[in-house]
Design a protein around this motif. Structure first.
Motif, mmCIF file in Angstrom:
data_model
loop_
_atom_site.group_PDB
_atom_site.id
_atom_site.type_symbol
_atom_site.label_atom_id
_atom_site.label_comp_id
_atom_site.label_asym_id
_atom_site.label_seq_id
_atom_site.Cartn_x
_atom_site.Cartn_y
_atom_site.Cartn_z
ATOM 1 N N SER A 1 0.982 -0.954 -0.276
ATOM 2 C CA SER A 1 0.424 -0.085 0.200
ATOM 3 C C SER A 1 1.100 0.764 -0.454
ATOM 4 O O SER A 1 2.136 1.314 0.441
ATOM 5 C CB SER A 1 -0.906 -0.449 1.017
ATOM 6 N N ALA A 2 0.398 2.291 -0.408
ATOM 7 C CA ALA A 2 1.050 3.511 -0.689
ATOM 8 C C ALA A 2 0.025 4.968 -0.327
ATOM 9 O O ALA A 2 -0.864 4.571 -0.414
ATOM 10 C CB ALA A 2 2.049 3.898 -1.508
ATOM 11 N N ASP A 3 0.754 5.660 -0.067
ATOM 12 C CA ASP A 3 -0.244 7.991 -0.389
ATOM 13 C C ASP A 3 -1.075 7.779 0.282
ATOM 14 O O ASP A 3 -2.144 7.818 0.036
ATOM 15 C CB ASP A 3 0.159 6.849 -1.589
ATOM 16 N N TRP A 4 -1.036 7.383 1.891
ATOM 17 C CA TRP A 4 -2.685 7.119 2.685
ATOM 18 C C TRP A 4 -2.180 8.905 2.738
ATOM 19 O O TRP A 4 -3.598 8.793 3.046
ATOM 20 C CB TRP A 4 -1.925 6.798 4.283
ATOM 21 N N GLN A 5 -1.365 9.387 2.857
ATOM 22 C CA GLN A 5 -1.893 10.729 2.704
ATOM 23 C C GLN A 5 -2.012 11.582 4.301
ATOM 24 O O GLN A 5 -3.576 12.393 3.982
ATOM 25 C CB GLN A 5 -2.253 11.804 1.585
ATOM 26 N N MET A 6 -2.242 10.584 5.376
ATOM 27 C CA MET A 6 -3.121 10.622 6.152
ATOM 28 C C MET A 6 -2.853 12.695 7.299
ATOM 29 O O MET A 6 -1.824 13.342 7.354
ATOM 30 C CB MET A 6 -2.918 9.629 8.153
ATOM 31 N N GLU B 1 -14.968 14.690 7.357
ATOM 32 C CA GLU B 1 -14.775 13.404 7.086
ATOM 33 C C GLU B 1 -14.535 12.519 6.006
ATOM 34 O O GLU B 1 -13.992 11.458 6.394
ATOM 35 C CB GLU B 1 -16.541 13.367 6.419
ATOM 36 N N VAL B 2 -13.131 13.770 5.259
ATOM 37 C CA VAL B 2 -12.271 13.380 3.855
ATOM 38 C C VAL B 2 -11.544 12.615 5.238
ATOM 39 O O VAL B 2 -11.170 11.044 4.805
ATOM 40 C CB VAL B 2 -12.848 13.969 3.162
ATOM 41 N N ARG B 3 -11.415 13.182 6.030
ATOM 42 C CA ARG B 3 -10.149 12.303 7.037
ATOM 43 C C ARG B 3 -10.246 11.677 7.493
ATOM 44 O O ARG B 3 -8.968 10.748 7.643
ATOM 45 C CB ARG B 3 -9.109 14.461 7.447
ATOM 46 N N GLN B 4 -11.032 11.332 8.310
ATOM 47 C CA GLN B 4 -11.424 10.283 8.704
ATOM 48 C C GLN B 4 -12.301 9.006 7.523
ATOM 49 O O GLN B 4 -11.552 8.060 7.944
ATOM 50 C CB GLN B 4 -12.959 10.502 9.453
ATOM 51 N N ALA B 5 -12.221 9.572 7.091
ATOM 52 C CA ALA B 5 -12.240 8.311 6.036
ATOM 53 C C ALA B 5 -10.408 7.626 5.795
ATOM 54 O O ALA B 5 -10.719 6.411 5.222
ATOM 55 C CB ALA B 5 -12.967 8.861 4.318
ATOM 56 N N ARG B 6 -9.859 8.650 5.452
ATOM 57 C CA ARG B 6 -8.328 7.808 5.112
ATOM 58 C C ARG B 6 -7.927 7.289 6.389
ATOM 59 O O ARG B 6 -7.468 6.111 6.329
ATOM 60 C CB ARG B 6 -7.630 8.843 5.310
ATOM 61 N N GLY C 1 -0.786 2.383 -5.958
ATOM 62 C CA GLY C 1 -2.671 3.368 -5.536
ATOM 63 C C GLY C 1 -3.092 3.586 -3.801
ATOM 64 O O GLY C 1 -1.947 2.446 -3.567
ATOM 65 N N ALA C 2 -3.516 4.842 -3.923
ATOM 66 C CA ALA C 2 -3.734 5.217 -2.635
ATOM 67 C C ALA C 2 -4.372 4.443 -2.053
ATOM 68 O O ALA C 2 -5.686 4.473 -2.873
ATOM 69 C CB ALA C 2 -4.557 7.025 -3.170
ATOM 70 N N HIS C 3 -4.635 4.172 -0.648
ATOM 71 C CA HIS C 3 -5.420 3.118 0.133
ATOM 72 C C HIS C 3 -6.940 4.459 0.049
ATOM 73 O O HIS C 3 -7.800 2.827 -0.238
ATOM 74 C CB HIS C 3 -5.361 3.058 0.828
ATOM 75 N N GLU C 4 -7.640 5.261 -0.328
ATOM 76 C CA GLU C 4 -8.079 5.965 -0.340
ATOM 77 C C GLU C 4 -8.240 7.231 -1.388
ATOM 78 O O GLU C 4 -7.750 7.718 -1.728
ATOM 79 C CB GLU C 4 -8.579 7.030 1.025
ATOM 80 N N PRO C 5 -9.062 7.450 -2.719
ATOM 81 C CA PRO C 5 -9.231 7.951 -3.339
ATOM 82 C C PRO C 5 -8.923 9.866 -1.957
ATOM 83 O O PRO C 5 -9.351 10.183 -1.101
ATOM 84 C CB PRO C 5 -10.849 8.502 -3.670
ATOM 85 N N THR C 6 -8.304 10.555 -3.407
ATOM 86 C CA THR C 6 -7.806 11.547 -2.249
ATOM 87 C C THR C 6 -8.830 12.721 -2.963
ATOM 88 O O THR C 6 -9.011 13.892 -2.918
ATOM 89 C CB THR C 6 -6.661 12.169 -2.643
ATOM 90 N N LYS C 7 -9.455 12.438 -4.581
ATOM 91 C CA LYS C 7 -9.604 13.569 -5.725
ATOM 92 C C LYS C 7 -11.007 13.051 -6.421
ATOM 93 O O LYS C 7 -10.777 11.782 -7.098
ATOM 94 C CB LYS C 7 -9.205 14.484 -6.124
ATOM 95 N N PHE C 8 -11.398 13.983 -7.068
ATOM 96 C CA PHE C 8 -12.498 13.534 -8.528
ATOM 97 C C PHE C 8 -12.088 12.850 -9.487
ATOM 98 O O PHE C 8 -10.594 13.246 -9.568
ATOM 99 C CB PHE C 8 -13.621 14.230 -8.380
#
Length: 372
Positions: free
Chosen positions: A7-12, A25-30, A207-214
């Motif tokens: 995995s990578a790019d969690w960008q917490m 909410e987006v930060r919590q989702a990460r 890929g990022a574990h969670e999307p960061t943008k549209f």
């Protein structure tokens, strides 16, 4: 057999200013997605979890978040290996030098050196290329060399951009396309690109574990990597980890606002959990006067369904603006003026009003395209 979850790019700590009203909410989702990575690793009984850079958004994140991330990583049954990326580079003020990070359990290891790191209980070693600055023009894998005759499975971990034309910048830690072959790697785990991408079977971005943008295709997942022996082709299996869904849709108002709105409602009717879904609507085409009310009604209806976030980006062109520009062009072009005059004359038998309007619309579209 060696099995790792890459995995990578969690960008917490992501600022998420592009969706500011739901940034929390987006930060919590990460963080939720990070838990899913570790849960998946435990369920899959992997030998190691490898995080290829940018676990944190930057080195200024607050300590409570560092503690929260450490608590998530501590739940892993397998050892966790964390590489500093360009967002959380190993600088003097790095988050990895804080007491909050140093309180992590022993099985959560920082890849902060160049010496091979054995994965306990396996025949595999990790070769790491930790970043020590935000930008760099040197290939972080450049110093790796093949070791002929070794039976150890060699896994590289690096952060940067594969040197693909149009997909990297000179100061973006460009990585040679043949890095895995040159260094005699069985697998090269990369971070930095947020979409999952596999190059020639042995080099991959999880890929990022969670999307960061549209529009971020290929994010919201990790990669299960299975290596049966030295030299064997890796078996790579995507593992879903995303917590939120980001839907980017277009409405071509030139096809009719009502028809496009109906189509979009149908597309979004199958969203099971609107409260976990962000929606971006981008309008295009030439919009009639009534389109404004239709788009506003559509936006209001989606908000009423409880979507977490709804954003409308107006990139359409109002019809009155098109007609005004067409009139300006006609004043300077005898050809366009003559064509418009022909379309304004009484209809010939067999020509409908709808046909004339369609011809005028086609003319204006062609002229506007030519004069852009």
């Amino acid at each position: 057999m060696v099995r790792i979850l890459h995995s990578a790019d969690w960008q917490m700590g992501l600022r998420a200013q592009h969706v500011a009203e739901v940034a929390r909410e987006v930060r919590q989702a990460r963080l939720d997605a990070a838990r899913k990575v570790i849960l998946a690793a435990n369920d899959l009984l992997v030998d190691a979890v490898v995080l290829a850079g940018d676990v944190f958004e930057d080195n200024q994140v607050e300590n409570p978040l560092v503690h929260a991330v450490v608590a998530v990583l501590a739940q892993s049954r397998a050892p966790v290996y964390v590489l500093p990326g360009n967002h959380d580079a190993l600088t003097p003020d790095a988050v990895y030098r804080r007491a909050a990070w140093k309180e992590r359990p022993p099985h959560v290891r920082l890849l902060d050196g160049e010496a091979p790191v054995p994965i306990p209980g396996t025949s595999a070693v990790l070769l790491a290329a930790p970043l020590r600055q935000k930008k760099g023009m040197k290939d972080p894998t450049a110093e790796w060399r093949d070791v002929p005759g070794t039976d150890a499975i060699r896994i590289g971990v690096a952060h940067g951009s594969l040197r693909i034309e149009g997909r990297h910048a000179p100061d973006d830690f460009p990585i040679a396309m043949d890095a895995a072959t040159r260094a005699g790697l069985d697998y090269l785990a990369l971070g930095h690109w947020h979409g999952q991408y596999i190059h020639e079977g042995r080099t991959a971005y999880a890929g990022a574990h969670e999307p960061t943008k549209f529009g971020e295709e290929g994010s919201g997942q990790a990669l299960l990597v299975e290596l049966s022996a030295r030299g064997a082709t890796p078996r790579l299996t995507p593992v879903p980890t995303g917590a939120l869904t980001w839907r980017a849709e277009e409405l071509n108002l030139g096809l009719g606002a009502e028809a496009e709105a109906k189509r979009l409602r149908g597309l979004l009717s199958d969203v099971a959990v609107p409260s976990r879904t962000l929606v971006r609507l981008r309008t295009t085409g030439r919009a009639a006067v009534e389109a404004e009310a239709v788009v506003n009604s559509l936006e209001e209806g989606l908000r009423g369904r409880g979507f977490l976030h709804v954003k409308v980006e107006r990139q359409d062109t109002p019809e009155v603006q098109v007609e005004g520009r067409l009139a300006e062009i006609a004043r300077d072009s005898t050809l366009v003026s003559a064509l418009l005059e022909d379309l304004s004359r009484p209809l010939d038998p067999g020509v409908s009003e709808a046909g004339r309007l369609a011809a005028r619309r086609l003319l204006s579209d062609l002229v506007m395209e030519a004069w852009r």
